[in-house]
Design a protein around this motif. Sequence first.
Motif, mmCIF file in Angstrom:
data_model
loop_
_atom_site.group_PDB
_atom_site.id
_atom_site.type_symbol
_atom_site.label_atom_id
_atom_site.label_comp_id
_atom_site.label_asym_id
_atom_site.label_seq_id
_atom_site.Cartn_x
_atom_site.Cartn_y
_atom_site.Cartn_z
ATOM 1 N N GLU A 45 -19.607 19.492 24.044
ATOM 2 C CA GLU A 45 -18.484 20.239 24.606
ATOM 3 C C GLU A 45 -18.966 21.496 25.319
ATOM 4 O O GLU A 45 -18.483 21.838 26.412
ATOM 5 C CB GLU A 45 -17.523 20.604 23.477
ATOM 6 C CG GLU A 45 -16.205 21.207 23.932
ATOM 7 C CD GLU A 45 -15.287 21.556 22.773
ATOM 8 O OE1 GLU A 45 -14.372 22.383 22.980
ATOM 9 O OE2 GLU A 45 -15.485 21.010 21.665
ATOM 10 N N ALA A 46 -19.933 22.196 24.715
ATOM 11 C CA ALA A 46 -20.442 23.429 25.316
ATOM 12 C C ALA A 46 -21.191 23.150 26.610
ATOM 13 O O ALA A 46 -21.024 23.863 27.612
ATOM 14 C CB ALA A 46 -21.356 24.149 24.333
ATOM 15 N N LEU A 47 -22.036 22.125 26.621
ATOM 16 C CA LEU A 47 -22.781 21.779 27.833
ATOM 17 C C LEU A 47 -21.845 21.380 28.958
ATOM 18 O O LEU A 47 -22.037 21.768 30.125
ATOM 19 C CB LEU A 47 -23.765 20.645 27.530
ATOM 20 C CG LEU A 47 -24.935 20.972 26.595
ATOM 21 C CD1 LEU A 47 -25.705 19.707 26.246
ATOM 22 C CD2 LEU A 47 -25.860 22.004 27.217
ATOM 23 N N THR A 48 -20.815 20.625 28.622
ATOM 24 C CA THR A 48 -19.850 20.201 29.642
ATOM 25 C C THR A 48 -19.114 21.397 30.229
ATOM 26 O O THR A 48 -18.960 21.505 31.452
ATOM 27 C CB THR A 48 -18.841 19.208 29.032
ATOM 28 O OG1 THR A 48 -19.546 18.041 28.592
ATOM 29 C CG2 THR A 48 -17.790 18.807 30.061
ATOM 30 N N GLU A 49 -18.654 22.297 29.369
ATOM 31 C CA GLU A 49 -17.916 23.458 29.877
ATOM 32 C C GLU A 49 -18.807 24.351 30.729
ATOM 33 O O GLU A 49 -18.349 24.928 31.732
ATOM 34 C CB GLU A 49 -17.334 24.262 28.717
ATOM 35 C CG GLU A 49 -16.456 25.418 29.182
ATOM 36 C CD GLU A 49 -15.703 26.081 28.059
ATOM 37 O OE1 GLU A 49 -14.485 25.820 27.927
ATOM 38 O OE2 GLU A 49 -16.305 26.863 27.310
ATOM 39 N N ALA A 50 -20.078 24.458 30.373
ATOM 40 C CA ALA A 50 -21.000 25.298 31.137
ATOM 41 C C ALA A 50 -21.541 24.593 32.376
ATOM 42 O O ALA A 50 -22.229 25.219 33.193
ATOM 43 C CB ALA A 50 -22.168 25.720 30.248
ATOM 44 N N ALA A 51 -21.243 23.295 32.505
ATOM 45 C CA ALA A 51 -21.763 22.488 33.616
ATOM 46 C C ALA A 51 -23.290 22.532 33.652
ATOM 47 O O ALA A 51 -23.921 22.690 34.704
ATOM 48 C CB ALA A 51 -21.177 22.939 34.948
ATOM 49 N N VAL A 52 -23.889 22.385 32.481
ATOM 50 C CA VAL A 52 -25.340 22.424 32.325
ATOM 51 C C VAL A 52 -25.787 21.147 31.617
ATOM 52 O O VAL A 52 -25.159 20.721 30.647
ATOM 53 C CB VAL A 52 -25.767 23.669 31.503
ATOM 54 C CG1 VAL A 52 -27.235 23.595 31.109
ATOM 55 C CG2 VAL A 52 -25.505 24.941 32.291
#
Length: 417
Positions: A45-52
């Motif tokens: 979820e964090a990687l997706t939100e950060a687009a990383v």
Amino acid sequence: MQPDTVLISGGGHTRFGNHSRRDKQTGERKDTYPVEQMLGDVIGEALTEAAVEADAIDAVYVGSCSPGAFTNQELLGPLALQRYPALRFKPVHQSTAACASSSMALHAAADALQSGRINAALVVGIEKMTLRNTPQVTEILGRCSYWPEESASGVTFPGLFARIGEAYRQHHGIGPDRYREMLATVAASNYSRGIHNPLAQFGPGSLPESAGLTSAQSILDLPEEKNPVIAAPLHLHDCSPISDGAVALVLVRADSGLKHDRAAAIAGRAVSTDYLPLSSRPALYKLEGARDAATRAYREAGISVSELDLVEVHDCFTSNQLLCLEALGLSDEGCAGEDYLSGLYGDDARCRVNLSGGLKSKGHPVGATGASMHYFAYRQLTGKAVGMAHADEPEFAAVLNIGGSGVVNCTTILQAV
């Protein structure tokens, strides 16, 4: 913005609560949300939100209070790799600092980012507590106190914070009934915010909403069996619950090229460590370490307390919320309770307190708590509030996360960018 400014650019957060089930026949607890699954979910979820992408992460920082005692998995950090093979061979750091474990992980990540050694970090906070029963949880958490003088003689964490709260009450000449009214007001305030938070243990449709516990009087009117004394003067509804949960945050340098459209900058931060034994502290009626950390964080951020729009403070117990607000300088010493009773921290306050519901309502999986507090502040500052949102467009937020009985004190000032 300076090139070495550290930004929070994405986050993931499980619902906090009881993610286990008791077998009625054997009495054993069955895990319904294992730590590996929690880690994988929040990291994704964090990687997706950060687009990383995962391969852009240079290092992983995991905070957990006592994973070996709670889950029999002492070396927990490397499990972050299980669902994301691109993280294999990256350095994984594991921090333990009681309830401030994941804030310490975040500060360590920020140090590495500001040094220029890395460009992107993943910070994770996690704790799985409900596989143990309440006496077991009490004993495990007791290891975070000064064992020879405190837990070894049967003093629990509610007992430690009750002792601090009583020192505060007596030092400032607050009567017992008035003090209980203050604490009930704090609890009701956090409940009234938490019931809007879908990630909170006491979120929508939970007991505080169904039983109408959003006013101080409703809590004061509860019969003793529904609000028993845990450690005088603290009652059940003065205490944060036992919880499971995980949180992940993506941190990047401003000059990394990885900045998301909406991010929150770490404008100032400080960690201040106080004596572990309560007997060594000269002024038990205040959080001296927290005040020191706040003062240094304000100085680094170049702001004063009057510029804060919202705060997330460490209300492991309602009494500690009063001390935290005074440590931050939002209330004068001895005045936070009266400020609550006068409505200073109501829904129209300039500086909003614990819009997430705080630990009291949101839940307190100890290793995940610091990361969670940063997550909710970051979401408020980026216009993506979860639950109750600030009425205006906030610019500055403070996070005050405490480990142990006022021992490890972490303050972060976040700024919308």
